[in-house]
Design a protein around this motif. Sequence first.
Motif, PDB file in Angstrom:
ATOM      1  N   ARG A 200       0.839  -1.193   0.026  1.00 34.58           N
ATOM      2  CA  ARG A 200      -0.054  -0.084   0.047  1.00 34.58           C
ATOM      3  C   ARG A 200       0.834   1.297   0.122  1.00 34.58           C
ATOM      4  NH1 ARG A 200      -3.379  -0.478   4.814  1.00 34.58           N
ATOM      5  NH2 ARG A 200      -1.536   0.087   5.876  1.00 34.58           N
ATOM      6  N   TYR A 201       0.844   2.091  -0.809  1.00 32.08           N
ATOM      7  CA  TYR A 201       1.350   3.264  -0.853  1.00 32.08           C
ATOM      8  C   TYR A 201       0.593   4.612  -0.455  1.00 32.08           C
ATOM      9  CZ  TYR A 201       4.657   0.821  -4.175  1.00 32.08           C
ATOM     10  OH  TYR A 201       5.537  -0.185  -4.793  1.00 32.08           O
ATOM     11  N   GLY A 202       1.369   5.449   0.339  1.00 31.71           N
ATOM     12  CA  GLY A 202       0.511   6.446   0.691  1.00 31.71           C
ATOM     13  C   GLY A 202       0.708   6.553   2.300  1.00 31.71           C
ATOM     14  N   ILE A 203      -0.372   7.283   3.091  1.00 29.48           N
ATOM     15  CA  ILE A 203      -0.255   7.385   4.352  1.00 29.48           C
ATOM     16  C   ILE A 203      -0.472   6.170   5.015  1.00 29.48           C
ATOM     17  CG2 ILE A 203      -0.890   9.885   4.256  1.00 29.48           C
ATOM     18  CD1 ILE A 203      -3.609   8.910   5.044  1.00 29.48           C
ATOM     19  N   SER A 204      -0.421   6.001   6.565  1.00 30.16           N
ATOM     20  CA  SER A 204      -0.673   4.823   7.132  1.00 30.16           C
ATOM     21  C   SER A 204      -2.051   4.724   7.249  1.00 30.16           C
ATOM     22  CB  SER A 204       0.101   4.601   8.236  1.00 30.16           C
ATOM     23  OG  SER A 204      -0.198   5.774   9.243  1.00 30.16           O
ATOM     24  N   GLU A 205      -2.696   3.423   7.584  1.00 33.48           N
ATOM     25  CA  GLU A 205      -3.868   3.135   7.933  1.00 33.48           C
ATOM     26  C   GLU A 205      -4.319   4.162   9.303  1.00 33.48           C
ATOM     27  OE1 GLU A 205      -5.311  -0.674   6.963  1.00 33.48           O
ATOM     28  OE2 GLU A 205      -6.558  -0.790   8.712  1.00 33.48           O
ATOM     29  N   GLU A 206      -3.357   4.092  10.087  1.00 33.78           N
ATOM     30  CA  GLU A 206      -3.508   4.957  11.365  1.00 33.78           C
ATOM     31  C   GLU A 206      -3.546   6.396  11.042  1.00 33.78           C
ATOM     32  OE1 GLU A 206      -0.762   2.785  10.948  1.00 33.78           O
ATOM     33  OE2 GLU A 206      -2.283   1.180  11.746  1.00 33.78           O
ATOM     34  N   GLU A 207      -2.904   6.828  10.029  1.00 36.47           N
ATOM     35  CA  GLU A 207      -3.135   8.216   9.664  1.00 36.47           C
ATOM     36  C   GLU A 207      -4.417   8.483   9.176  1.00 36.47           C
ATOM     37  OE1 GLU A 207      -1.136  10.913  10.381  1.00 36.47           O
ATOM     38  OE2 GLU A 207      -2.036  12.347   9.215  1.00 36.47           O
ATOM     39  N   PHE A 208      -4.865   7.723   8.319  1.00 38.11           N
ATOM     40  CA  PHE A 208      -5.987   7.962   7.539  1.00 38.11           C
ATOM     41  C   PHE A 208      -7.180   7.863   8.464  1.00 38.11           C
ATOM     42  CE2 PHE A 208      -9.815   5.833   5.413  1.00 38.11           C
ATOM     43  CZ  PHE A 208      -9.814   6.702   4.467  1.00 38.11           C
ATOM     44  N   GLN A 209      -7.137   6.920   9.617  1.00 36.52           N
ATOM     45  CA  GLN A 209      -8.229   7.260  10.769  1.00 36.52           C
ATOM     46  C   GLN A 209      -8.137   8.371  11.597  1.00 36.52           C
ATOM     47  OE1 GLN A 209      -7.300   3.047  11.880  1.00 36.52           O
ATOM     48  NE2 GLN A 209      -9.301   2.476  11.460  1.00 36.52           N
ATOM     49  N   ALA A 210      -6.800   8.809  11.754  1.00 39.13           N
ATOM     50  CA  ALA A 210      -6.640  10.118  12.428  1.00 39.13           C
ATOM     51  C   ALA A 210      -7.259  11.211  11.717  1.00 39.13           C
ATOM     52  CB  ALA A 210      -5.252  10.372  12.819  1.00 39.13           C
ATOM     53  N   ARG A 211      -6.974  11.073  10.433  1.00 39.08           N
ATOM     54  CA  ARG A 211      -7.665  12.168   9.588  1.00 39.08           C
ATOM     55  C   ARG A 211      -9.148  12.295   9.426  1.00 39.08           C
ATOM     56  NH1 ARG A 211      -3.289  13.686   4.870  1.00 39.08           N
ATOM     57  NH2 ARG A 211      -1.430  12.994   6.194  1.00 39.08           N
ATOM     58  N   LEU A 212      -9.747  11.055   9.665  1.00 37.98           N
ATOM     59  CA  LEU A 212     -11.033  10.931   9.428  1.00 37.98           C
ATOM     60  C   LEU A 212     -11.615  11.254  10.938  1.00 37.98           C
ATOM     61  CD1 LEU A 212     -11.899   7.337   8.096  1.00 37.98           C
ATOM     62  CD2 LEU A 212     -12.037   9.466   6.976  1.00 37.98           C
ATOM     63  N   SER A 213     -11.003  11.114  11.690  1.00 40.46           N
ATOM     64  CA  SER A 213     -11.576  11.491  13.195  1.00 40.46           C
ATOM     65  C   SER A 213     -11.414  13.073  13.364  1.00 40.46           C
ATOM     66  CB  SER A 213     -10.703  10.695  14.263  1.00 40.46           C
ATOM     67  OG  SER A 213      -9.442  11.200  14.236  1.00 40.46           O
ATOM     68  N   ARG A 214     -10.746  13.654  12.621  1.00 37.71           N
ATOM     69  CA  ARG A 214     -10.659  15.351  12.626  1.00 37.71           C
ATOM     70  C   ARG A 214     -11.619  15.773  11.908  1.00 37.71           C
ATOM     71  NH1 ARG A 214      -4.735  14.227  12.832  1.00 37.71           N
ATOM     72  NH2 ARG A 214      -4.560  14.806  10.644  1.00 37.71           N
ATOM     73  N   THR A 215     -12.379  15.043  10.942  1.00 41.20           N
ATOM     74  CA  THR A 215     -13.395  15.344   9.953  1.00 41.20           C
ATOM     75  C   THR A 215     -14.840  15.652  10.458  1.00 41.20           C
ATOM     76  OG1 THR A 215     -11.930  14.510   8.168  1.00 41.20           O
ATOM     77  CG2 THR A 215     -14.329  14.922   7.484  1.00 41.20           C
ATOM     78  N   PRO A 216     -15.473  16.539  10.323  1.00 39.29           N
ATOM     79  CA  PRO A 216     -16.968  16.564  11.008  1.00 39.29           C
ATOM     80  C   PRO A 216     -17.804  15.820  10.401  1.00 39.29           C
ATOM     81  CG  PRO A 216     -16.175  18.630   9.811  1.00 39.29           C
ATOM     82  CD  PRO A 216     -15.223  18.047   9.658  1.00 39.29           C
ATOM     83  N   TYR A 217     -18.615  15.239  11.051  1.00 36.91           N
ATOM     84  CA  TYR A 217     -19.541  14.205  10.519  1.00 36.91           C
ATOM     85  C   TYR A 217     -20.051  14.638   9.163  1.00 36.91           C
ATOM     86  CZ  TYR A 217     -21.891   9.741  11.517  1.00 36.91           C
ATOM     87  OH  TYR A 217     -22.042   8.346  11.399  1.00 36.91           O
ATOM     88  N   PRO A 218     -19.875  13.801   8.130  1.00 33.19           N
ATOM     89  CA  PRO A 218     -20.480  14.372   6.861  1.00 33.19           C
ATOM     90  C   PRO A 218     -21.717  13.905   6.433  1.00 33.19           C
ATOM     91  CG  PRO A 218     -18.997  12.473   6.589  1.00 33.19           C
ATOM     92  CD  PRO A 218     -19.100  12.742   7.974  1.00 33.19           C
ATOM     93  N   ARG A 219     -22.367  14.717   5.516  1.00 32.58           N
ATOM     94  CA  ARG A 219     -23.787  14.411   4.978  1.00 32.58           C
ATOM     95  C   ARG A 219     -23.552  13.410   3.804  1.00 32.58           C
ATOM     96  NH1 ARG A 219     -28.110  17.351   5.790  1.00 32.58           N
ATOM     97  NH2 ARG A 219     -29.041  15.508   5.014  1.00 32.58           N
ATOM     98  N   ALA A 220     -22.138  13.304   3.155  1.00 33.11           N
ATOM     99  CA  ALA A 220     -21.890  12.204   2.084  1.00 33.11           C
ATOM    100  C   ALA A 220     -20.620  12.143   1.792  1.00 33.11           C
ATOM    101  CB  ALA A 220     -22.687  12.598   0.970  1.00 33.11           C
ATOM    102  N   ILE A 221     -20.135  10.930   1.711  1.00 32.13           N
ATOM    103  CA  ILE A 221     -18.846  10.860   1.264  1.00 32.13           C
ATOM    104  C   ILE A 221     -18.442  10.472  -0.273  1.00 32.13           C
ATOM    105  CG2 ILE A 221     -16.867   9.089   1.848  1.00 32.13           C
ATOM    106  CD1 ILE A 221     -18.232   8.453   4.619  1.00 32.13           C
ATOM    107  N   LEU A 222     -17.549  11.123  -0.912  1.00 30.38           N
ATOM    108  CA  LEU A 222     -17.199  11.121  -2.397  1.00 30.38           C
ATOM    109  C   LEU A 222     -15.906  10.402  -2.452  1.00 30.38           C
ATOM    110  CD1 LEU A 222     -19.632  13.407  -1.996  1.00 30.38           C
ATOM    111  CD2 LEU A 222     -18.809  13.988  -4.493  1.00 30.38           C
ATOM    112  N   VAL A 223     -15.982   9.384  -3.198  1.00 29.43           N
ATOM    113  CA  VAL A 223     -14.377   8.946  -3.256  1.00 29.43           C
ATOM    114  C   VAL A 223     -14.114   8.671  -4.717  1.00 29.43           C
ATOM    115  CG1 VAL A 223     -13.191   6.585  -2.679  1.00 29.43           C
ATOM    116  CG2 VAL A 223     -15.164   7.376  -1.323  1.00 29.43           C
ATOM    117  N   THR A 224     -12.838   9.158  -5.036  1.00 32.38           N
ATOM    118  CA  THR A 224     -12.500   8.959  -6.430  1.00 32.38           C
ATOM    119  C   THR A 224     -11.764   7.594  -6.685  1.00 32.38           C
ATOM    120  OG1 THR A 224     -11.234  10.485  -8.236  1.00 32.38           O
ATOM    121  CG2 THR A 224     -10.176  10.216  -6.278  1.00 32.38           C
ATOM    122  N   SER A 225     -11.413   7.464  -8.008  1.00 34.09           N
ATOM    123  CA  SER A 225     -10.504   6.133  -8.190  1.00 34.09           C
ATOM    124  C   SER A 225      -9.701   6.662  -9.562  1.00 34.09           C
ATOM    125  CB  SER A 225     -11.646   5.172  -8.784  1.00 34.09           C
ATOM    126  OG  SER A 225     -12.553   5.248  -9.509  1.00 34.09           O
TER     127      SER A 225
END
Length: 438
Positions: free
Chosen positions: A83-108
């Motif tokens: 897996r390339y990029g930030i760690s899973e822990e860092e991803f979770q930490a960033r999610l926890s700093r995000t306000p509860y969203p009304r929708a999640i948009l994911v690119t690919s």
Amino acid sequence: MSHEPLLLINPWIYDFAAYDFFARPLGLLYLAGLLEARGFAVHLVDCLDAPQARAGRFGTGRYPKEILPTPSPLKDIPRRYGRYGISEEEFQARLSRTPYPRAILVTSLMTYWYPGVTAAIRLARERFPRVPVILGGIYATLCPDHARRHSGADLVLSGPGEDAVPAALASLGLVSEDPDEKLDLNSFPYPALHLLNHLTFIPLLTSRGCPLTCSYCASRLLQPRHRRRTPSAVAAELAYWQGRLSLPDVAFYDDALLARAEDHLLPILEELARRGLNFRCHTPNGLHARFITRDVARWLKRADFRTLRLGVETTAVGETRVDEKLAQGELEAAVAYLREAGFRREEMGVYLLLGLPCQDDGELIQSIRRVKELGATPVLAQYSPIPGTDLWPQAAACSRYDLAFEPLYHNSSIFPCWLEFSWERLTRLKRLAGGEEG
Ligand code: B12
Ligand code: SF4
């Protein structure tokens, strides 16, 4: 104005190899700009935002990699998967700093990077249960059925998102749909570059799509029409970023930057010169050699283009040419004009496609030698079979894998259209080309 929070995610890359060669999630950032203009509070979690590992020129470089077990369909490949990029822990930490969203948009992006999409969606869902997840982007467009079955998203949308995303948010009651508000390319809000933490260059699109139809390429599946912004709109955008970001480098993402250059790129460069705006310019995506005239070459030099990549890929497959880009003598002319304008060998990379169905190494070796003789640098680009392209049936027929069943097999690193993966063959060709590039 709604100020409803939305979470946008650029997922990880899961692969054997990945290199950050001017890569930023520009499609998602365009959508972010549009959503901000509509009053949403947009929060981006970019799984590839890991600048500590980038040590290359102009902010390019490596991503941190965490080795993972190789997925079973790829277990015969003697390379380390991860897996390339930030760690899973860092991803979770960033999610926890995000306000509860009304929708999640994911690119690919690449079809064969879908495990990164699936992982990001799974973790986002754990953190924000019951929030609708919308998936779009290149994998979602090229493999929509697979994405519906495997990604874990509630909604998978194909194609450009500028109209589709507002419509999807309207169906969720988050925005009122207004068909009169359909935007053209010149009126799109600028991509929300401010959402990126470590921007080292300006990613830019002056057009969408391509007028040509090479048989291996997905351009027209992703952007069905070739559309161009006006030169003044492009120059105004660059002036805006110059004022805000003071970054010296621009990377052009266009598929066909040089198409009708006399009424597109050249007026853009003239306008930049008139405004006294200077950048170092890079074209990580290939330029059409056939469109490089003496005048174009001079302008490219004058406008300080540093990293040129010419798309050539001129090998024939059986009786059929796989690209439309080049006729006899055109590469020679293009390189001669560029040299005359002052470009050095190492500034002129010529992409040669490696791993095409039924490709004959002899022909590729000849192409490598020819590029070197001309005074440019051959860059081997590994072929990735793409569903829906003209070359796909031939690729699927000659592959040692079931390409239609499993997008992991589209990975250019495994040479799906070779009879077997061979380090020896690959190393020989790469050595001959004189160095690797990601
Ligand atoms: C620029 C580009 C690159 C850049 C960087 C891309 C990046 N952003 O990271 C560079 C030069 C690094 C690159 C490299 C490669 N690339 Co590339 N690249 C492209 C290109 C030309 C444009 C992508 C882009 O930014 N488009 C502009 C934006 C505006 O469009 P977009 O991202 O698609 O977003 C729109 C929609 O998809 C949608 N959307 C996006 N996100 C979302 C989210 C939601 C929720 C919704 C609803 C909609 C939506 O709306 C957006 C706006 O309209 C595409 C071809 C193409 N025309 O798309 C190939 C393409 C993606 N690349 C391809 C390939 C093969 C490669 C390489 C493997 C080539 C090689 N052999 O080396 C490498 C691998 C990269 C790596 N790091 O290892 C293939 C993909 C094949 C596949 N199987 O998936 C493509 C399709 C080209 C092709 N051959 O046809 N690439
Ligand atoms: S010229 Fe480039 S972008 Fe256009 S169809 Fe051919 S490979 Fe695709």
